[in-house]
Scaffold this motif. Structure first.
Motif, short mmCIF file in Angstrom:
data_model
loop_
_atom_site.label_atom_id
_atom_site.label_comp_id
_atom_site.label_asym_id
_atom_site.label_seq_id
_atom_site.Cartn_x
_atom_site.Cartn_y
_atom_site.Cartn_z
N ASN A 1 50.36 16.59 98.92
CA ASN A 1 51.12 15.35 98.92
C ASN A 1 50.20 14.13 98.92
O ASN A 1 50.56 13.08 98.37
CB ASN A 1 52.06 15.29 100.12
N GLY B 1 64.23 9.66 89.64
CA GLY B 1 64.70 8.48 90.37
C GLY B 1 64.31 7.20 89.67
O GLY B 1 65.08 6.21 89.65
N GLY B 2 63.12 7.16 89.09
CA GLY B 2 62.69 5.98 88.34
C GLY B 2 63.55 5.73 87.12
O GLY B 2 63.90 4.58 86.81
N ASN C 1 63.23 6.88 96.48
CA ASN C 1 62.10 6.03 96.85
C ASN C 1 61.92 4.84 95.92
O ASN C 1 61.70 3.70 96.35
CB ASN C 1 60.81 6.85 96.89
N VAL C 2 62.01 5.09 94.61
CA VAL C 2 61.79 4.02 93.63
C VAL C 2 62.90 2.97 93.71
O VAL C 2 62.68 1.80 93.37
CB VAL C 2 61.72 4.62 92.21
N THR D 1 65.05 6.94 103.39
CA THR D 1 64.02 7.96 103.20
C THR D 1 63.50 8.50 104.52
O THR D 1 63.47 9.71 104.76
CB THR D 1 62.85 7.39 102.38
N PRO E 1 61.09 11.89 92.36
CA PRO E 1 60.66 10.51 92.10
C PRO E 1 60.67 10.14 90.62
O PRO E 1 60.98 8.99 90.27
CB PRO E 1 59.22 10.50 92.66
N GLY F 1 63.00 12.62 97.55
CA GLY F 1 62.15 11.64 96.87
C GLY F 1 62.83 10.81 95.82
O GLY F 1 62.26 9.82 95.35
N ILE F 2 64.05 11.16 95.44
CA ILE F 2 64.68 10.48 94.31
C ILE F 2 65.02 9.02 94.61
O ILE F 2 65.06 8.18 93.71
CB ILE F 2 65.95 11.24 93.85
#
Length: 473
Positions: free
Chosen positions: A291, A165-166, A41-42, A62, A162, A38-39
């Protein structure tokens, strides 16, 4: 039938220190593989700018990662049965760590995607074998707690990826998305080779069903690919219908083929055990429910509720915190009192939370939403580890690798379905939807989740009743 698959002395052949570091190695991998999923995605828009390509290709960073893991999980479980869970697990760490480093040197999107797929192969190798290793080397009286810790690591990885990641997207270059976890991955690799025991497994030498494996990979990849793209294509579009039709035909052929094989690719005999089959259904459903929440609630908090992204992120932390507290405790208690009551309690907790969101989302204060997130996290913590322990308790010893990989498969499939469901209800189109329309959309998906909870509770109750009736005859 014994389900440990180990020689009698092996489970207790290690000191507490050895077992602690073995668990640390396994949990670090469980955390990192879901953290990495998920990291990025942003940061997808950042990749389109850097590589001068379109978002359709970049999304495969992804989608492709998830597809490869999901398609290979049963394959890697089978490989673990044949060649040793430790070998497959630890080689997965090596592939994952090296590919993570090489990803940062990518100069073209195609190179990055290929290396991302190699990273996914590594992740599939240790995701498919970690539960089997715990089943082999942790005594039965501590197994539920150990599986609870792994489930907590999975949830924390999926949640923190996530968020971090942002921050990286805002302050650092894209390379850090693939470098930040490398020290932890390297440490996990060293710990795994040092502390995961070499012996203790009875390996299988039967023939490998290559046709069944190929049919499964094609079929399940088609399902996941269709679910991932149905929201953008349209659920009734020609592309979506074609993909799902092809997947259905492939999976039907697979089932017919497997029925005729002496050594089938799928653990057909184990899946006929009701405790295993409905445990896998609970696994898929619970991760789908969780989720969906994690996809939809950020839209509500940042949009309708008007909170800043940082405040929304802090609120979302209520879910993994309560899950992290409940998971190991539920696993420990399930070792003593059995798993079923905790599975019922967990599903009831999640269902209660979704009922509150479906009925009162627009009226709940911020502290109320925070409490509901904590309640659903608590419910998930009560389900995950007791359910995993329950499944592995009833799995035949010769199939623990395959069943362990099936648990990981249902987990990943549930997460994909939940994300697709959550994104699918968000209104799209030329005009901006009003707040009332958005709120109604959010409540509709939580209502669907409530019905899913009720359905799974009913299924679980029926299966338990049938098992008791059969034993009494």
């Amino acid at each position: 039938m014994s389900t440990s698959g180990i020689r009698p002395h092996r489970a207790h052949a290690f000191t507490g220190k050895h077992r602690f570091f073995m668990m640390m190695a396994i949990c670090m991998g469980a955390f990192i593989s879901h953290f990495t999923a998920g990291i990025v995605n942003v940061s997808l828009p950042q990749f389109t700018q850097f590589f001068q390509t379109d978002l359709g290709k970049v999304q495969w960073i992804t989608t492709g990662y998830l597809l490869v893991i999901t398609a290979l999980l049963p394959v890697m479980g089978k490989m673990g049965d044949r060649y040793g869970f430790r070998r497959i697990h630890n080689l997965g760490y090596v592939f994952f760590t090296i590919s993570s480093i090489l990803l940062t040197f990518s100069t073209h999107i195609s190179v990055l995607l290929v290396l991302r797929m190699v990273q996914a192969v590594g992740a599939a190798m240790f995701q498919a074998t970690n539960i089997a290793l715990i089943t082999l080397h942790v005594p039965k009286e501590n197994r539920g707690r150990a599986l609870g810790i792994v489930s907590t690591a999975v949830a924390l990885g999926a949640m923190t990826g996530p968020i971090l990641g942002g921050w990286i997207a805002e302050w650092f270059s894209w390379q850090w998305l693939f470098l930040i976890h490398v020290p932890a991955a390297a440490a996990a690799t060293l710990l795994a080779f040092r502390y995961i025991p070499v012996g203790g497994q009875k390996r299988r030498s039967d023939s490998f069903d290559k046709v069944g494996a190929l049919l499964f990979m094609v079929g399940i990849s088609s399902v996941i690919f269709g679910i991932s793209n149905a929201s953008s294509w349209g659920w009734l579009s020609v592309q979506t219908i074609f993909i799902f039709a092809a997947a259905l035909i492939t999976l039907l052929i697979l089932l017919l083929w497997e029925q005729r094989q002496t050594f089938p690719f799928l653990p057909i005999r184990a899946l006929r055990i009701s405790a295993v089959s409905y445990g896998l259904i609970v696994s898929c459903a619970s991760f789908m429910l969780a989720n969906t929440l994690l996809v939809v609630i950020p839209f509500y908090l940042s949009g309708t509720a008007g909170l800043s992204p940082s405040t929304a992120g802090y609120m979302l932390a209520a879910y993994p915190i309560t899950l992290a507290l409940a998971g190991p405790v539920a696993g420990y208690l399930s070792d003593r009192y059995g798993s079923r009551r905790f599975m019922f309690l967990g599903l009831g907790g999640m269902g209660s939370g979704f009922a509150l969101l479906a009925l009162y989302l627009g009226q709940l204060p911020v502290i109320g939403v925070l409490a509901v997130l904590a309640l659903i996290g608590l419910g998930m913590g009560l389900i995950a580890s007791p359910n995993n322990s329950f499944i592995m308790k009833h799995a035949p010893a010769e199939h623990i690798g395959s069943i362990g990989s099936m648990i990981a498969l249902t987990r990943n499939a549930g997460m994909v379905i939940g994300a697709a469901l959550g994104l699918g209800v968000i209104p799209r189109g030329a005009g901006q939807p009003g707040q009332a329309e958005l709120l109604a959309s959010y409540q509709s998906v939580f209502e669907i989740n409530l019905y899913v909870c009720i359905g799974v509770i009913t299924l679980l109750g029926y299966a338990i009743h049938r098992d008791r009736k059969r034993r009494s005859q």
